[in-house]
Each structure stands twice: as C-alpha cells, then as structure tokens.
Write an enzyme that holds these catalytic residues in place. Structure first.
Site, PDB file in Angstrom:
ATOM      1  N   SER A 182       1.191  -1.515  -0.022  1.00  7.74           N
ATOM      2  CA  SER A 182       0.104  -0.142  -0.121  1.00  7.74           C
ATOM      3  C   SER A 182       0.813   1.292   0.094  1.00  7.74           C
ATOM      4  CB  SER A 182      -0.579   0.024   1.615  1.00  7.74           C
ATOM      5  OG  SER A 182      -1.825   0.603   1.365  1.00  7.74           O
ATOM      6  N   ARG A 195     -11.984   5.849  10.589  1.00 12.86           N
ATOM      7  CA  ARG A 195     -10.878   4.695  10.218  1.00 12.86           C
ATOM      8  C   ARG A 195     -12.592   3.737   9.744  1.00 12.86           C
ATOM      9  NH1 ARG A 195      -6.517   1.481   9.425  1.00 12.86           N
ATOM     10  NH2 ARG A 195      -6.859  -0.853  11.249  1.00 12.86           N
ATOM     11  N   HIS A 210      -7.779  -5.630  -0.375  1.00 15.47           N
ATOM     12  CA  HIS A 210      -6.370  -4.887  -0.046  1.00 15.47           C
ATOM     13  C   HIS A 210      -5.345  -5.359   1.375  1.00 15.47           C
ATOM     14  CE1 HIS A 210      -3.223  -1.768  -0.161  1.00 15.47           C
ATOM     15  NE2 HIS A 210      -3.540  -1.010   0.208  1.00 15.47           N
ATOM     16  N   ASP A 211      -6.241  -5.809   2.232  1.00 13.73           N
ATOM     17  CA  ASP A 211      -5.466  -6.820   3.452  1.00 13.73           C
ATOM     18  C   ASP A 211      -5.326  -7.836   2.959  1.00 13.73           C
ATOM     19  OD1 ASP A 211      -6.415  -4.674   5.233  1.00 13.73           O
ATOM     20  OD2 ASP A 211      -7.520  -5.350   6.146  1.00 13.73           O
ATOM     21  N   ASP A 248      -8.867  -7.063  -4.564  1.00 12.32           N
ATOM     22  CA  ASP A 248      -7.795  -5.943  -3.965  1.00 12.32           C
ATOM     23  C   ASP A 248      -8.092  -4.553  -5.236  1.00 12.32           C
ATOM     24  OD1 ASP A 248      -6.580  -2.882  -3.432  1.00 12.32           O
ATOM     25  OD2 ASP A 248      -4.726  -4.260  -2.965  1.00 12.32           O
TER      26      ASP A 248
END
Lengths: 389, 389
Positions: free
Chosen positions: B154, B224, B353-354, B320
């Site tokens: 990222s 968040r 993405h994680d 992602d």
C-alpha cells in the site's frame, strides 16, 4: 402537457392520510400515516395505465419538473415526461415520498401526535415492506386496483421487487434497476459508516436536533460524501476529475480542496444537508439494510416469486460495484426457476451506480422496449393517452 | 534469535536525529527531524543484507514481535522473523516510523521547538518523497550505503517505488506490494471523506486538540471505519459476516449494531483512536494523495525508471479494488519499456487490499522466491547469517 405544466409546487403537493393504522413489520402500529406524492399524466378511464415510480435513498416524489426545494429538475426527468420513455401522454405516473422520508410523508421529522414534538428517534424503525404497504394503501384509497408497472433504481428496485413479491396480482410489470434482493455486507457497512458519522455529530443531539434547533450538518455531510463515492465508478471519477487540481496550477501543500474531486465531494456533502433530514437518513438506510427477500422466504429467493405472472425486466450496469450485475442475475435465476417472464439487460456503462439516474441511451432504449411490449400485452395502446393530458 | 527475543519495547525503540535539516518537497526546511525505527536480525560484516520494510498508512516500525502499545503481534509477523520469508537469520530488517507518523518520528503530535507546543497543523505538509529522503538519511547515518531490498504494501509500496526512482544506485531490489505509482481519484476521494470526518469533530479543535486536552475520537473512528470498508472485498465481507446478526436471533428494529459487520466496524473504529493521532492521519493521507510518479516525470512513468538496474517484483491481489492489479501492471509496462528486471505476480485472493497483511501462501511463496534469487545474484547466500543472530 408540456414540461412547464408539471412544475411541482410543494404547497400543492398532494398528501393523503391512510384510513387505517399501518401495522409495521416490527409489529408496531403507526397512525396517522400521511404519504406525500406527485402525479404526472392522466389516469385513463380503465385505470390501467399507472406507473409507480419508487425513489432511492435520497430521492423523493419529484421525479420530473422542477424540484420545489432544490430548484433543479426532478431526479428522473430524463425518463419521465411527455414523449419520453415513461411517457406521461400515455401513462399515469405516480411517485410517493417513502414512509419515513423527509419530503412530506410521515417520518422522524414530522410531529409525533403523542408528544406534539418531532418524532426523532421515537419514530418506529420500518422496512421496505412497510414502505410498499403504505404505497399499496395509498393506491387503494385513490381507487387504483392494478398498477401497470412498478419501477425504480437502487432502493427503488427493492420496492419494485417487494411489490412483485407481496402483491403480484396487483401489478402487471416490475422493472427493478441497479438493485438487489438483499443488502450485501459491504453495503450495510457503508450505510453504517454514514450513520456513525451522523451520530458522531454533537449537533445530532441523540436525535433531538429539531427540538433543540440544531442541525447535524457536518455529520450528515460526511455521510453523504462517503456514500457519494460509492455511487460512482473509479473510471468515471478518473474521467471526470483524475488528479486535476482545483483552481490552481501547482500543489499548495495544505488541506484545502486541492484536487477537483475533493471540491466536488465537499459540495455534494454540504448541499445535501439543506434538503435531507439526518434522522430520515438513519431510518431509510436501516430499511435498506433489513431488506432480504431470500431470508424472508425460507432462505430461497425462488420462493419469493412462486408461480408469478408479473412480467419482469431487470437492468444492471457494468460499472456499478454497489449493486453489481451478479445480484440482478441471481434474481433472474430465481425468476427463471419459476418460469416467469423475464428480460434482463446489463448495460455497458462506466458511470457506476449513478448510471440509473443519467442519460444512458442503452438503458433508456431497453426500458422503452420493455414497457411497449408489456403495454401491448395488456392492450394498453398509444390511445391510452388521456384527453386532458 | 527467537520470536521472544524480538519483543519490542517502546522505551528501547531506537530513534535517531538527522544531522542536517530536511528540505521538504514543498521547499520548507524542517529541523530537527527524529526518526524512530526498529531492527530485527543482524547487519552482516559487508553491510549488504539490509531489508527496509516500509509501512502503510496506519502501520509503524513494529513489523514483528509484540507491539508495545497494542500488545498484538507486529503487522508483518507472518513474514518477518527467524526462518520466515524475510528471514531475520539472514537479513537485517529495518523499519522506520514514517516522517509525520505518530509512533516516535517527528510529526504533528511532537513538540514544535519554536512554540514548545505540539506542532498540530503548524507541521509542514510532506510527501512520500520526504518520507523516503528521511529514511535514506537515517540509513546513511547508520553507515548503510546500500540496501538489499526495499519493500512494503500500500503506502509502503509507494515508498519502495520512490526509493527505486530516487536512489536506484542505493538499492538492489524493490518489492512494491498492492500499490500504485499514483493515487487514484477514487482513493483521494476516500481519503478526503476521512479527513472531513476528523475535521468535522468539534474535539479536533482546528488541529489543536492536544493542547486543549481533547481527542477527536468520534471523527477519527468514522474515518477509520470508512477506510476499513475499502481494505476488504465484498466476497471477504460476505464470507466473514454476510448478513449474520450480532448476539441475537431476530431483528430488533433499532440502531444498535444489529449485524455482525456493524459491530466489527465499530470495534475497528473505536480501537484505532487509542493508537493513532488524528493529525497524523490528515498528513499521511495527504502524502499518499500527492504521490504521482508519472506526473513528476513529464507525465510518463517510463521516465521514472530510466535504465534502472534495480530488480523489481510487483505483487497485486485479484480482489484488491483500492489498488487494483491494473495499476501494478502499468508499472510493469513502464519497467519493461526500460528493459528492467521485473517479476510480476497477481495473487488470487478474495481478501481485498488487506491481503498484503495476511497469511497468503501464494504471496509469501512468490516473495520468498524473488528474495532468494535476488540474494543469490549479489552473492548474499544463506551464510550471510550474522553470528550473533
């Protein structure tokens, strides 16, 4: 009738109070229930030409003409009007403000007769089914026993599906656009972000902001901004804004709206708060979250449309990642399993979920073709045009 | 060395103050600049076995061992450790807290020597290039002239690319994972939503919350939550939560965390505020937004890597949607146009993405293979293991 004739005027917007209390899905009895609505075109003598248009989360009953508050054209002005796809020379178009909305229907911003104050969080939580029950009762009271077509995009598609499920004998056709039979985990998550943003704003006052003369503008604007990103596609954002700077040639190294996309988002957020009630936003997003036609039918969507005679047209958009094509396709499969009459069109578009609101020729062509066919099937010809229209 | 030996202790976390002021990309001269860092493994005698690990937006220097504040394992503990893919028996791993971060490096929460108060919004806006300049200066002062590999996911990938662009002669290999050469309009938009959520919180106090003893918890939590949804994929959310209810069998028709996904998101939001500074969040997201290696090189990414000798391995994940494969592919094309040594792996994963933070065997296998090959190419064998390790 010309576009100029259907300029809506809030003071003239009809409202109708349901004759009986509305028993909500939660079991709560709500009364009185008033539904605000707009009509376009003329009901024919056979009362067979009604098109019920259902709005999305932040839409309302002003689908065409000029919106009395925003001063802008109605949210489906591309589609609804004389000679347009939903031709008001041919069809009698009716659109309601959903139960719990904030454009005249009974909802959290209206007065609670028990307290004499705005309902706020004392308003009961309601569902898509409740919205549809209220519409059905309104149409009954207007003397409309059968609707030619129920249509809408996004949350409007949920209502169209609920109509087809709950009252299949009362509609000829259903056109759910850019929708789903159940809200996905990701969509619940995005809705929750918006609700948390509103509830984080001290001006929300635990829902009592109207009584206390405040408005949770910042929280509601953030909720709108977060949602707005999900309505667009990355390609659309890239084409429209890319990394272009706002009113400057070089980076200024600060937290102003440096990029055009930031400026656009802020504008979206801060104009929204003038036209929408923060508590309505909580309730209506909640209604979407609760929607799950499969779960309500033994976990199998096929059961939701048992032996249906409704004619369906499902429409999705390739770049819509909020309500992706796969979800419309699941509905088509469930309808096929019932041997239902189904058309399905996946429209090639890079405009994301918002495509259902935009001038998309392939989408409009598909809808026109489907409506023409369905109208012919029930003998609703061009001549259905009301004399007074 | 065992995992137990590398338990990090904040009081022991090394920090180093740069000997000269740092001239930022904006032109501002910043001094003093202190960079907090962690190391794992041992620098070999040739000083040729350094792996620089760069963290993402909310990461920090604690990549392995136990994090001194959260008490949880470091964010890349799956990958970094004795015998692991980034083998601390073989490599000397160093990770810095980025410039402007909030885990010991100079940033908005540290004291401004001019005022004796926390910098807050008086901290200068910085860029990915500035983060990398600070890392390069730190390594110089530690006597490390050449780095074996720079890697990260990222925003960490952005730093790895910036290193390859800015200091190609000082690194052997670069492994940008789940990243891009420029932040997309959609990603700028999501960052802006987060910033607006923070700035909407009255407890933010125009950035002076530390001085005024408040914490903009609600705004930071909303930021968040919004970001967290983008780190996952719809399939991952569906598999993990679907529409499952939280600690109940039936709908309760309210605004509690009714669905598990809501409860999860709230937890993510409200635990984050204990470990992250709201102003750092503004600055670091801004640095990501500014990143555009193509624009900085005449609008052509090919120019960013002219005749590079760096060995690259690009890794992306199929699900992602924040940093989709297409963006890694564009980098590969630009590198190919320079006849660079490039591997590219698109890992099949539904974790979004994680995935770069998770135990993904295909990803880990690809990284291990690449590192082994690059190490062999420079004669960095298994025997590079430091005696004291």
């Amino acid at each position: 009738m010309s576009d100029a004739d259907i300029i809506a005027d809030e003071t003239l917007a009809p409202r109708l109070t349901l004759e009986e209390p509305l028993i909500l899905q939660s079991g709560v009895s709500l009364s009185p229930v008033t539904i605000a609505y707009q009509t376009y075109g003329t009901l024919n003598d056979e009362k067979s030409n009604t098109v019920l248009v259902c709005h999305a989360l932040t839409g309302d009953q002003y689908v065409a003409g000029i919106h009395p508050i925003s001063g802008r054209e109605g949210w489906w002005h591309h589609l609804v009007g004389p000679g347009k796809v939903i031709d008001t020379n041919r069809y009698f178009v009716i659109a309601t403000n959903v139960l719990g909305g904030c454009m005249g229907s009974t909802g959290p911003k209206e007065t609670n007769p028990k307290s004499g104050k705005p309902y706020g969080l004392d308003f009961p939580v309601f569902t898509i089914r409740d919205m549809v029950q209220a519409q059905a009762r309104l149409l009954e009271q207007l003397g409309i026993e059968k609707v030619f077509c129920v249509t809408g995009g996004s949350m409007g598609a949920m209502q169209a599906l609920e109509w087809a499920h709950r009252f299949p004998e009362r509609i000829t056709a259903a056109v759910p656009i850019a929708g789903s039979y159940r809200h996905s985990a990701q969509n619940i998550a995005f809705n929750e972000v918006g609700r948390q943003a509103i509830m984080a704003d001290p001006d929300w006052r635990q829902g009592k902001f109207l009584e206390e003369n405040t408005v949770p503008k910042r929280g509601l604007a953030v909720a709108r901004m977060a949602a707005h990103v999900t309505y667009l596609s990355e390609p659309a954002l890239h084409r429209k804004f890319g990394r272009k700077l706002q009113d400057r040639e070089n980076l200024t190294y600060g937290f102003d709206a440096e990029f055009q996309v930031e400026s656009y988002l802020r504008h979206q957020g801060y104009t929204f708060v003038d036209r929408f009630d923060a508590n309505s936003y909580l309730y209506v997003t909640r209604a979407m979250d609760y929607f799950d036609l499969a779960e309500e039918n033994g976990g199998n969507l096929v059961n939701a449309f048992k032996d249906t005679n409704v004619r369906f047209c499902l429409i999705s958009f390739t770049s819509d990642w909020l309500f992706p094509t796969a979800e419309s396709r699941e509905i088509v499969h469930a309808l096929n399993a019932n041997a239902a009459k189904v058309s399905f069109v996946e429209v090639e578009s890079d405009k994301g979920h918002d495509a259902f609101l935009l001038d998309e020729p392939e989408f409009h062509g598909a809808l026109r073709g489907f409506l023409d066919g369905a109208a012919r099937a029930i003998g609703l010809g061009e001549g259905a045009r009301g004399e007074s229209a």
